[in-house]
Enzyme design. Sequence first.
Site, short mmCIF file in Angstrom:
data_model
loop_
_atom_site.label_atom_id
_atom_site.label_comp_id
_atom_site.label_asym_id
_atom_site.label_seq_id
_atom_site.Cartn_x
_atom_site.Cartn_y
_atom_site.Cartn_z
N LYS A 1 0.82 -1.22 0.00
CA LYS A 1 0.00 0.00 0.00
C LYS A 1 0.85 1.27 0.00
O LYS A 1 0.43 2.29 -0.54
CB LYS A 1 -0.97 0.00 1.19
CG LYS A 1 -2.08 -1.03 1.06
CD LYS A 1 -3.29 -0.68 1.89
CE LYS A 1 -4.55 -1.34 1.37
NZ LYS A 1 -5.01 -2.48 2.13
N LYS B 1 -8.52 -11.12 -9.58
CA LYS B 1 -9.75 -11.21 -8.80
C LYS B 1 -10.59 -9.94 -9.00
O LYS B 1 -10.06 -8.88 -9.30
CB LYS B 1 -9.45 -11.44 -7.33
CG LYS B 1 -9.02 -10.20 -6.57
CD LYS B 1 -9.10 -10.45 -5.07
CE LYS B 1 -9.00 -9.15 -4.30
NZ LYS B 1 -10.20 -8.31 -4.40
N LYS C 1 -13.25 -3.98 -5.90
CA LYS C 1 -14.09 -2.79 -6.03
C LYS C 1 -13.30 -1.59 -6.54
O LYS C 1 -13.85 -0.70 -7.15
CB LYS C 1 -14.84 -2.48 -4.74
CG LYS C 1 -14.01 -2.32 -3.49
CD LYS C 1 -14.92 -1.98 -2.32
CE LYS C 1 -14.59 -2.71 -1.04
NZ LYS C 1 -13.21 -2.58 -0.57
P1 ATP Z 1 -10.04 -3.11 -2.93
O1 ATP Z 1 -9.97 -3.09 -4.43
O2 ATP Z 1 -10.32 -1.76 -2.32
O3 ATP Z 1 -8.90 -3.85 -2.27
P2 ATP Z 1 -11.66 -5.46 -2.61
O4 ATP Z 1 -12.84 -5.68 -3.50
O5 ATP Z 1 -10.42 -6.24 -2.85
O6 ATP Z 1 -11.38 -3.90 -2.61
P3 ATP Z 1 -11.38 -5.60 0.26
O7 ATP Z 1 -11.93 -4.45 1.02
O8 ATP Z 1 -9.91 -5.68 0.00
O9 ATP Z 1 -12.17 -5.69 -1.13
O10 ATP Z 1 -11.83 -6.94 0.97
C1 ATP Z 1 -13.06 -7.10 1.64
C2 ATP Z 1 -13.32 -8.58 1.82
O11 ATP Z 1 -13.76 -9.14 0.58
C3 ATP Z 1 -12.09 -9.40 2.23
O12 ATP Z 1 -12.50 -10.36 3.17
C4 ATP Z 1 -11.65 -10.06 0.95
O13 ATP Z 1 -10.99 -11.29 1.20
C5 ATP Z 1 -12.98 -10.27 0.23
N1 ATP Z 1 -12.85 -10.23 -1.22
C6 ATP Z 1 -12.38 -9.19 -1.94
N2 ATP Z 1 -12.44 -9.45 -3.25
C7 ATP Z 1 -12.96 -10.70 -3.37
C8 ATP Z 1 -13.27 -11.55 -4.49
N3 ATP Z 1 -13.05 -11.14 -5.72
N4 ATP Z 1 -13.80 -12.76 -4.25
C9 ATP Z 1 -14.01 -13.17 -2.99
N5 ATP Z 1 -13.75 -12.44 -1.89
C10 ATP Z 1 -13.22 -11.22 -2.06
MG MG Z 2 -8.57 -5.86 -1.63
#
Ligand code: ATP
Ligand code: MG
Length: 336
Positions: free
Chosen positions: A115, A203, A206
């Site tokens: 980060k 993956k 968001k």
């Molecule tokens: P960012 O892009 O801001 O990192 P993100 O979509 O990766 O957002 P996080 O806030 O990092 O989301 O993670 C929130 C939760 O969702 C965590 O428990 C993470 O393991 C889960 N998660 C994130 N993306 C996925 C995905 N594509 N499939 C399954 N679980 C996910």
């Molecule tokens: Mg993430």
Amino acid sequence: MQTILTGIRSNSVLTLGNYLGAMLPMVRLANKHSKDYNINIFVPDLHSIISDVDGDLRENIIRTIKYYLAAGLEINENVHIYRQSYVPAHSELCWILNCVATMGETSRMIQYKEKSKGQESCNVGIFDYPILMAADILLYDATYVPIGEDQFQHIELTRNLAMRFNNRFGEIFTVPAKTADQIKFMGVNEGIRIRDLLNPEKKMSKSTKAENSKIMLDDEPAKAAKKIMSATTDSLAKVKFDMFNQPGISNLLQIKSLISGTPLQDVISEWVGETRYGTLKQAVADGVAQTLTEFQAKMAEISDEQVYELLEKGEKYANEVANAKLLEVQKAFHLR
Ligand code: ATP
Ligand code: MG
């Protein structure tokens, strides 16, 4: 009674990946254990401000709590929902733990390295948030903290801080379970990774810019269906579950399984060998649209008042528990 603790950052609307991979398994776990465990579900709003927030943070927080309820979280007297910043003991214990943790161990955190990208302009919160996270966990003597693998290192750090503290001052903190035991306890949570619809080797996230890469929980169902129809697949023209060679198709099968509550093996058996990808896409698109329609209807039924009522109760509980633990820690350091 042991405690299971979980939080999800509320910086924006969540994706279908967050929902299927994190929220739904957590809600199932909570419902399964809420007779025998304290279930602490908190919104880590102080963690939110280490990076940008889309929209209004307060609205995002309320929406996140509604997500849990819409996902089927059953409320009973053991389920506690609270906002981190409404329990000042989190910040207080974070400071004290800052004085227990070392620069060496904190600098080794992979999340920090990723980060901060090595830039000196990175805010100190990005460096320090694992210590705040340790405080979030230790204040409540939480044993289980169901989270993604990207956070496992922080659990190990929390365990080390707790053990170091206890060695010096006596058994004040409950040491959370080892990551291997956390995984065992979570069971279903393992390995679910919904893929990016356009670039299925990655993956779904968001923070990805491309709209068609991700399905947001507030997407119009018809729009979400279109995103599935335009998902990247491959040119092999034969359905097979193979995340390495056919990640796009495998992702669709995975989504189909999770939204219908059908075991993945059954979905695979049903579709394996199908040569028309359009047929599979249509089935998944319909399923996703239906899931979103139902989910959004449930969201609309939950009022803000209902959420505030839960928060009032939860924050009263959380402050009592957290302040009692903080006092023990303050006494250990002769602050009290
Ligand atoms: P960012 O892009 O801001 O990192 P993100 O979509 O990766 O957002 P996080 O806030 O990092 O989301 O993670 C929130 C939760 O969702 C965590 O428990 C993470 O393991 C889960 N998660 C994130 N993306 C996925 C995905 N594509 N499939 C399954 N679980 C996910
Ligand atoms: Mg993430």
